[in-house]
Enzyme design. Structure first.
Site, short mmCIF file in Angstrom:
data_model
loop_
_atom_site.label_atom_id
_atom_site.label_comp_id
_atom_site.label_asym_id
_atom_site.label_seq_id
_atom_site.Cartn_x
_atom_site.Cartn_y
_atom_site.Cartn_z
N HIS A 143 0.82 -1.14 -0.24
CA HIS A 143 -0.13 -0.12 -0.04
C HIS A 143 0.81 1.24 -0.03
CE1 HIS A 143 -2.20 3.25 2.26
NE2 HIS A 143 -3.13 2.89 1.28
N CYS B 2 35.50 4.85 -23.97
CA CYS B 2 34.92 4.91 -22.41
C CYS B 2 35.71 5.75 -21.48
CB CYS B 2 34.63 3.55 -21.80
SG CYS B 2 33.74 2.26 -22.82
#
Length: 797
Positions: free
Chosen positions: A418, A749
């Site tokens: 919830h 990279c």
């Protein structure tokens, strides 16, 4: 003559105004999806007309309308008092005889030879479960209801729930007229999940909204504990494209903390039809579903989503007596399905502090504020607007209260609890399942909730400064040079897939091993030969459930790679095989048994040299098995392999041959193998390396350290480290030229292209195919690439 009962067999979405959204959906599935093999328990709906008859018979329309009209719409200060009066009116009313007779008759028909069948009694409003307003959790449901009188009482309780504080407030917030919302009641044959398991499914990844994922969660016993967040459930991720191709589609799983389970109270001692008991020890270590059951539920969920045409929120249950699995509810998912992501927000802590607790992260933000511990609604007045609510668990009665909070932290619950669902609906963060938040956080304490680092969220002491950057995705330029990501943590993959990158140029395997596997692969391969002691005991505990300990390494590594590959599918994901240094390998559990001590591990036994060496060869075999599983069994052929720190051509050939002996053959099933260009020898012999590999990736950090002859881990010479040094840029230029001549792809990279626009311009001018950035540097890097690709200004003569 008006009928107040409609069997599921006669219900479809066309009956929505008569039976409400939940029942209409159940009837639709019962009639149209059962031919596909999807099991939905039988039942019937008590129509909204019955509710209207109930109000008219008891002369409640005017009384309720007058009461509801007195609510202060601005402050809602008198809402609790008004709601209580409304509920009292409904509780004291009676069902007309004609309605009672029809309900009892339908119940007897449903029960058949079972006599008093156990049923689930669920509220179903006429405005419920639409794509724009779910009403989820606003009205009550009742489980294990048996007997005519108990059923009739449960029906009135459903009517009463229409006037809960939370339901009234929800109608006010969403602009619904109170007296125009009618309620139907669904009566559905009860699945004996109390003797097995139950849970919730989203046909969308619940945090990122990624559409290629089915997220399945569940716990032992009735599913109410999962919905309420009373337990931390088991979780499974299923990749839809693999599912449709009948491949191994489970790409991730997480074991929950299943300490409680909801079962029938056969004795009636609790005064309720159901009760919570401790999960038996033999169940606590087991998964709540077998793999074939996970895939069955995923296939059903995929068909349900296709049928409705929108992402779905589904509840499932397994009958412990018959072993059959059922779908017991389905509604449109209402959070991500109506979102259009136009802006991206990135968050980064500027420093760290004392961590108080951690749990599952819901929402991707950082927020600071005052902690307010709430044990029950009786303490609701303590919570002030802007507080961070700390609780054991939340439930739908707390909905009005939660709107004051800027974040929620709970002891219990998972990503379908919830608290999680409400947090997403409100656009705030939550950390659920911490286990101890209410114990380690003090009431009134200033804390910082950090949900910016993957699946885990952290609560830190104090107000920790952080940086937030808002990015308008519509203004991020498109570039010819591919911007890609450098990624270490697979938990961030689904979040990062929303970034404007064209795949992953570097997925660091060693980070996965260090954070998800934690055990040295050779200690798993040679588990039986390990000496008895603390290390072996730790490995035994960590690998519980795996008779073959090496399978622990393979399955966890495969699922981590698969999550990244699925998140970015079909864009390429380049996984670099492990590149730990010996000192880093030694820090893994069992690593000291297998790793030599080196004076300079940075240029020692690392990368390619390990893969064919007998001291690590079986460990490399596990790496290959994991990649093979991802590509061939899961169908994620967008995964490419990259070999780091490959010093010589002979070594390159040996690595490729070794991979082939483990079933990972270059070219087979489209497999491409790249090599890192990070050693001067890779550049000097680039034309020959290009004959062995399908692509290059320049590792600028290692190439710089080896070109300049310095240890990048040394603080003493760190001031000399410079990717812009002419010797380094000459080598990079040569490597790109060699790749272009050979007709293979080449990328880079590193940090420099985002930090230095001139370095980006240099790479673009040389014709680099892609540049990979860390997530925090991606946007800046793309801007630098874009500027570099613009034609140079023409000067007037």
């Amino acid at each position: 003559m008006e009928t107040y009962i409609i069997p599921f067999a006669n219900i479809n979405m066309g009956k929505l105004l008569q039976v409400g959204g939940k029942n209409a959906s159940l009837g639709e599935m019962f009639n149209n999806l059962r031919p596909l093999g999807i099991d939905v328990p039988d039942g019937f709906a008590i129509t909204i007309a019955c509710y209207q008859l109930f109000l008219a018979y008891n002369k409640l329309y005017e009384k309720l309308s007058e009461l509801l009209a007195t609510i202060d719409q601005q402050t809602l200060s008198n809402l609790p008092q008004v709601a209580k009066q409304c509920r009292a009116l409904v509780e004291n009313a009676v069902l007309p005889d004609v309605a009672k007779q029809e309900i009892i008759k339908a119940y007897e028909q449903l029960s058949g030879t079972n006599g008093n069948a156990s049923v689930a009694v669920r509220s179903s409003a006429n405005a419920e479960d639409s794509p724009t307003a779910s009403f989820a959790g606003q009205h009550d449901s009742f489980l294990n209801i048996s007997g005519k009188e108990n059923l009739l009482a449960a029906v009135i309780k459903c009517y009463v729930s229409l006037f809960n504080d939370r339901a009234i407030k929800y109608r006010i917030d969403n602009g619904f007229d109170h007296m125009h919302v009618g309620i139907s009641v669904g009566v559905q044959y009860m699945v004996r999940a109390d003797k097995a398991s139950a849970g919730v499914i989203f046909t969308i990844e619940p945090e990122s909204g990624h559409r290629n994922i089915i997220y399945i969660t569940g716990a032992w016993g009735l599913g109410e504990n999962v919905v309420q967040g009373a337990v931390d459930p088991d979780e499974f991720l299923v990749f839809k494209p693999a599912l449709t191709q009948h491949q191994q589609a489970i790409i991730g799983r997480k074991k929950g903390r299943l300490e409680q389970m909801m079962i029938y109270d056969e004795s009636g001692a609790s005064g309720r039809p159901v009760k919570n008991v401790d999960v038996p020890p033999e169940k606590q270590g087991r998964w709540i579903l077998r793999d074939d059951e996970v895939l069955q539920l995923a296939s059903w969920s995929y068909e349900i989503e296709k049928y409705y045409g929108v992402p779905m929120d589904i509840e499932w249950a397994k009958d412990g007596i018959t072993a059959h699995i059922y779908i017991v509810q389905a509604r449109p998912e209402t959070i991500h399905s109506k979102k259009q992501k136009r802006q991206l927000y990135t968050y980064k802590l500027q420093k760290t502090g004392k961590m108080l607790c951690k749990g599952e992260a819901v929402g991707r933000k950082i927020i600071s504020g005052r902690a307010c511990i709430i044990h029950s609604l009786a303490e609701a007045d303590k919570l002030e607007k802007g507080d961070i609510l700390i609780a054991d668990i939340t439930n739908p009665d707390w909905n009005a209260l939660l709107r004051k909070a800027v974040s929620i932290v709970t002891n219990r619950g998972g990503r379908t609890s919830h608290a999680s669902i409400v947090a997403r609906e409100l656009g705030i963060t939550a950390i659920v399942g911490t286990g101890n938040a209410t114990q380690v956080i003090s009431d009134g304490q200033i804390i910082t909730v950090v949900n910016a680092e993957g699946d885990e969220g952290y609560v830190y002491e104090g107000n920790i400064p952080f940086e937030m950057v808002a990015i308008d995705l519509s203004k991020v330029p498109q570039t010819k040079t591919k911007p890609m990501l450098i990624l270490a943590d697979p938990a961030r993959a689904f979040e990062l897939s929303g970034y404007p990158a064209k795949g992953v140029g570097l997925l660091r395997m060693e980070f996965i091993i260090n954070n998800r596997i934690l055990i040295h692969p050779m200690a798993l391969v040679q588990y039986d030969q390990l000496p008895d002691g603390p290390v072996k005991a730790t490995i035994t505990q960590m690998t519980a459930g795996y008779s073959n300990k090496a399978d622990y390494f393979v399955s966890r590594l495969a699922e981590a790679i698969a999550q990244v590959a699925a998140a970015f599918y079909p864009d390429e994901v380049i996984i670099r095989m492990s590149d730990f240094k010996t000192n880093e390998y030694a820090s893994l559990v069992g690593g000291t048994f297998y790793e030599p001590k080196e004076e300079n591990p940075m240029i020692g036994f690392r990368g390619a040299s390990r893969y064919y060496d007998s001291r690590y060869l079986p460990g490399f075999g596990l790496e290959c098995r994991a990649v093979l599983q991802v590509r061939n069994e899961m169908g994620l052929t967008n995964v490419k392999v990259m070999i780091p720190f490959c010093r010589t051509l002979k070594e390159a050939a040996q690595v490729l041959q070794t991979m082939e002996t483990f079933g990972l053959k270059r070219g087979e099933n489209g497999l491409q193998v790249y090599v890192m260009v990070e050693i001067p020898s890779n550049v000097i012999l680039a034309d020959k390396f290009a004959q062995l590999f399908d692509g290059f990736s320049i590792g600028s950090n290692d190439l710089t350290q080896l070109t300049l002859g310095l240890d990048r881990d040394s603080e003493i010479v760190s001031h000399l480290f410079d990717e812009n040094n002419e010797a380094v840029t000459i080598l990079i230029k040569q490597a790109i030229a060699a790749a272009k001549k050979a007709g293979i792809k080449i990328g880079l990279c590193g940090q420099a292209p985002s930090d230095f626009p001139a370095f980006s311009r240099f790479l673009v001018e040389q014709g680099i195919d892609s540049i990979s950035f860390t997530p925090d540097a991606l946007i800046r890097g793309i801007e630098n690439i874009s500027a570099a690709e613009l034609p140079a200004p023409v000067l007037n003569s």
